[in-house]
Design an enzyme around this catalytic site. Structure first.
Site, PDB file in Angstrom:
ATOM      1  N   ASP A 127       3.769  -4.060  12.646  1.00 29.75           N
ATOM      2  CA  ASP A 127       3.120  -2.788  12.979  1.00 29.75           C
ATOM      3  C   ASP A 127       4.112  -1.826  13.627  1.00 29.75           C
ATOM      4  O   ASP A 127       5.079  -2.250  14.257  1.00 29.75           O
ATOM      5  CB  ASP A 127       1.941  -3.083  13.924  1.00 29.75           C
ATOM      6  CG  ASP A 127       0.943  -1.940  13.957  1.00 29.75           C
ATOM      7  OD1 ASP A 127       1.038  -1.025  13.111  1.00 29.75           O
ATOM      8  OD2 ASP A 127       0.064  -1.954  14.837  1.00 29.75           O
ATOM      9  N   GLY A 128       3.807  -0.535  13.489  1.00 27.61           N
ATOM     10  CA  GLY A 128       4.555   0.489  14.225  1.00 27.61           C
ATOM     11  C   GLY A 128       5.548   1.291  13.393  1.00 27.61           C
ATOM     12  O   GLY A 128       6.286   2.102  13.954  1.00 27.61           O
ATOM     13  N   ASN A 129       5.551   1.087  12.092  1.00 33.06           N
ATOM     14  CA  ASN A 129       6.489   1.853  11.253  1.00 33.06           C
ATOM     15  C   ASN A 129       6.227   3.356  11.370  1.00 33.06           C
ATOM     16  O   ASN A 129       7.158   4.161  11.461  1.00 33.06           O
ATOM     17  CB  ASN A 129       6.345   1.475   9.774  1.00 33.06           C
ATOM     18  CG  ASN A 129       6.721   0.044   9.501  1.00 33.06           C
ATOM     19  OD1 ASN A 129       7.341  -0.609  10.336  1.00 33.06           O
ATOM     20  ND2 ASN A 129       6.349  -0.468   8.338  1.00 33.06           N
ATOM     21  N   GLY A 130       4.931   3.711  11.334  1.00 32.05           N
ATOM     22  CA  GLY A 130       4.550   5.128  11.375  1.00 32.05           C
ATOM     23  C   GLY A 130       4.945   5.754  12.704  1.00 32.05           C
ATOM     24  O   GLY A 130       5.540   6.839  12.745  1.00 32.05           O
ATOM     25  N   HIS A 184       8.497   3.030   7.020  1.00 35.05           N
ATOM     26  CA  HIS A 184       8.296   1.827   6.189  1.00 35.05           C
ATOM     27  C   HIS A 184       9.638   1.375   5.584  1.00 35.05           C
ATOM     28  O   HIS A 184       9.906   0.186   5.477  1.00 35.05           O
ATOM     29  CB  HIS A 184       7.292   2.124   5.065  1.00 35.05           C
ATOM     30  CG  HIS A 184       5.915   2.437   5.587  1.00 35.05           C
ATOM     31  ND1 HIS A 184       5.281   1.635   6.509  1.00 35.05           N
ATOM     32  CD2 HIS A 184       5.057   3.458   5.326  1.00 35.05           C
ATOM     33  CE1 HIS A 184       4.088   2.148   6.796  1.00 35.05           C
ATOM     34  NE2 HIS A 184       3.930   3.254   6.097  1.00 35.05           N
ATOM     35  N   SER A 198      -2.688  -4.444   3.660  1.00 34.71           N
ATOM     36  CA  SER A 198      -3.991  -5.091   3.855  1.00 34.71           C
ATOM     37  C   SER A 198      -5.031  -4.512   2.904  1.00 34.71           C
ATOM     38  O   SER A 198      -4.819  -3.449   2.302  1.00 34.71           O
ATOM     39  CB  SER A 198      -4.456  -4.887   5.304  1.00 34.71           C
ATOM     40  OG  SER A 198      -4.909  -3.567   5.485  1.00 34.71           O
ATOM     41  N   LEU A 246      13.362 -21.415   2.778  1.00 39.96           N
ATOM     42  CA  LEU A 246      12.225 -20.675   3.349  1.00 39.96           C
ATOM     43  C   LEU A 246      11.289 -20.176   2.247  1.00 39.96           C
ATOM     44  O   LEU A 246      11.752 -19.720   1.201  1.00 39.96           O
ATOM     45  CB  LEU A 246      12.790 -19.457   4.100  1.00 39.96           C
ATOM     46  CG  LEU A 246      11.774 -18.433   4.611  1.00 39.96           C
ATOM     47  CD1 LEU A 246      11.134 -18.914   5.908  1.00 39.96           C
ATOM     48  CD2 LEU A 246      12.424 -17.078   4.837  1.00 39.96           C
ATOM     49  N   GLU A 286      -0.514 -19.773  17.966  1.00 41.98           N
ATOM     50  CA  GLU A 286      -0.135 -19.119  19.225  1.00 41.98           C
ATOM     51  C   GLU A 286       0.139 -17.650  18.918  1.00 41.98           C
ATOM     52  O   GLU A 286       0.800 -17.337  17.916  1.00 41.98           O
ATOM     53  CB  GLU A 286       1.142 -19.774  19.788  1.00 41.98           C
ATOM     54  CG  GLU A 286       0.986 -21.230  20.153  1.00 41.98           C
ATOM     55  CD  GLU A 286       0.050 -21.433  21.340  1.00 41.98           C
ATOM     56  OE1 GLU A 286       0.029 -20.592  22.246  1.00 41.98           O
ATOM     57  OE2 GLU A 286      -0.669 -22.465  21.344  1.00 41.98           O
TER      58      GLU A 286
HETATM   59  C1  FPP Z   1       2.226  -1.039   9.684  1.00 43.29           C
HETATM   60  O1  FPP Z   1       2.791   0.102  10.264  1.00 43.29           O
HETATM   61  C2  FPP Z   1       2.922  -1.383   8.467  1.00 43.29           C
HETATM   62  C3  FPP Z   1       2.359  -1.432   7.235  1.00 43.29           C
HETATM   63  C4  FPP Z   1       0.942  -1.130   7.000  1.00 43.29           C
HETATM   64  C5  FPP Z   1       3.137  -1.763   6.057  1.00 43.29           C
HETATM   65  C6  FPP Z   1       4.286  -2.710   6.255  1.00 43.29           C
HETATM   66  C7  FPP Z   1       5.228  -2.513   5.141  1.00 43.29           C
HETATM   67  C8  FPP Z   1       6.567  -2.625   5.185  1.00 43.29           C
HETATM   68  C9  FPP Z   1       7.317  -3.079   6.363  1.00 43.29           C
HETATM   69  C10 FPP Z   1       7.405  -2.256   4.012  1.00 43.29           C
HETATM   70  C11 FPP Z   1       6.927  -2.650   2.639  1.00 43.29           C
HETATM   71  C12 FPP Z   1       6.884  -4.098   2.420  1.00 43.29           C
HETATM   72  C13 FPP Z   1       7.648  -4.808   1.554  1.00 43.29           C
HETATM   73  C14 FPP Z   1       7.390  -6.242   1.431  1.00 43.29           C
HETATM   74  C15 FPP Z   1       8.723  -4.239   0.748  1.00 43.29           C
HETATM   75  P1  FPP Z   1       1.897   1.398  10.405  1.00 43.29           P
HETATM   76  O2  FPP Z   1       2.188   2.273   9.266  1.00 43.29           O
HETATM   77  O3  FPP Z   1       0.466   1.037  10.552  1.00 43.29           O
HETATM   78  O4  FPP Z   1       2.464   1.997  11.742  1.00 43.29           O
HETATM   79  P2  FPP Z   1       1.671   2.857  12.816  1.00 43.29           P
HETATM   80  O5  FPP Z   1       0.582   1.984  13.364  1.00 43.29           O
HETATM   81  O6  FPP Z   1       2.724   3.180  13.833  1.00 43.29           O
HETATM   82  O7  FPP Z   1       1.149   4.063  12.115  1.00 43.29           O
END
Ligand code: FPP
Length: 255
Positions: free
Chosen positions: A34-37, A51, A79, A145, A221
């Site tokens: 989480d937290g990309n955005g 992302h 999801s 893995l 855990e």
């Molecule tokens: C949550 O951050 C992240 C996601 C919903 C997507 C995760 C995807 C990746 C890391 C890249 C794509 C994956 C692959 C396997 C190539 P958020 O967007 O909800 O962040 P925020 O809560 O800060 O908005």
């Protein structure tokens, strides 16, 4: 004395160095990335660049997981609820997935990684399905893995899918109602043949499961960090494992 992985053999925090017990490395780690955005927003960048940076973190964490001898790494990449996001963001995520698979699968294969997925991928664009199937075909005989990509995955949807399949088997006469037990249910989940996660890691501060591995995490855990996924480093993974190794898992029993 340090072992071949560069860690001391016994647990200690001397000199702020994380010392892992290489004899009790978790088998299965699952991550809510989480937290990309928010990471992108802080930097005045578009969310999609968050992302993209998140993909770099996956690369580093896969490498470290391989080095540590972890057997299964499940990452929550998309999801069943993520379809609610703007189409541009959904498309960018699908594109990143295809790029990641096209670019990385040869390298992952040479590291002995098996690239698998969980979730209903039939709803993903055809190109994603093709690349996922190709990646699995290329890597399925490896014994390092297993990188398990959770895509169009939701825990409730997975349980529903299992119930429907079990009902169908009863209808066909392959199974009776009295034979249904926890093992039968586990066998009908997307995670068939994968042990339950030992640790669930969630980045970026939230403390919830968000429909991730609902059945499988009964005794996992939990480990949370405020660090956003693009900033999550191999040392953070080591910290999570260190904490895990110092917990007392009783599975509802007594010591
Ligand atoms: C949550 O951050 C992240 C996601 C919903 C997507 C995760 C995807 C990746 C890391 C890249 C794509 C994956 C692959 C396997 C190539 P958020 O967007 O909800 O962040 P925020 O809560 O800060 O908005």
């Amino acid at each position: 004395m340090k072992n071949f992985l560069g860690f001391k053999n016994k647990k200690s925090k001397e000199n702020h160095e994380i010392t892992l017990d290489m004899q009790s490395i978790p088998k299965h780690i699952a991550i809510i990335m989480d937290g990309n955005g928010r990471w992108a927003k802080e930097k005045n960048l578009p969310r999609t660049l968050g992302h993209k940076a998140g993909v770099e973190t996956i690369r580093e964490i896969v490498k470290e997981s391989t080095r540590l001898g972890i057997k299964y790494l499940t990452v929550y990449a998309f999801s069943t609820e993520n379809w609610k996001r703007p189409a541009d963001e959904v498309n960018a995520l699908m594109k990143l997935l295809v790029e990641y698979l096209k670019k990385e699968v040869t390298e992952l294969n040479s590291q002995g990684v098996v690239v698998k997925h969980i979730g209903d991928i039939s709803k993903l664009p055809k190109i994603c399905q093709e690349e996922l199937n190709k990646a699995y075909e290329m890597t399925k005989n490896n014994n390092g893995l297993t990188l398990n990509l959770a895509l169009n995955y939701g825990g409730r949807n997975e349980i529903l899918h299992a119930i429907k399949n079990i009902s169908n088997e009863i209808k066909k006469g392959n199974l009776t109602y009295t034979e249904i037990d926890e093992k039968v249910i586990s066998k009908h989940l997307y995670t068939v043949n994968i042990p339950d996660p030992d640790i669930i890691i969630r980045t970026a501060g939230e403390q919830r499961l968000s429909n991730f591995l609902l059945w499988q995490c009964a005794y996992s855990e939990f480990w949370y960090t405020d660090t956003k996924w693009p900033d999550f480093k191999k040392t953070d993974l080591q910290k999570a494992i260190y904490d895990y190794q110092n917990r007392d898992r009783r599975y509802g029993g007594l010591k």
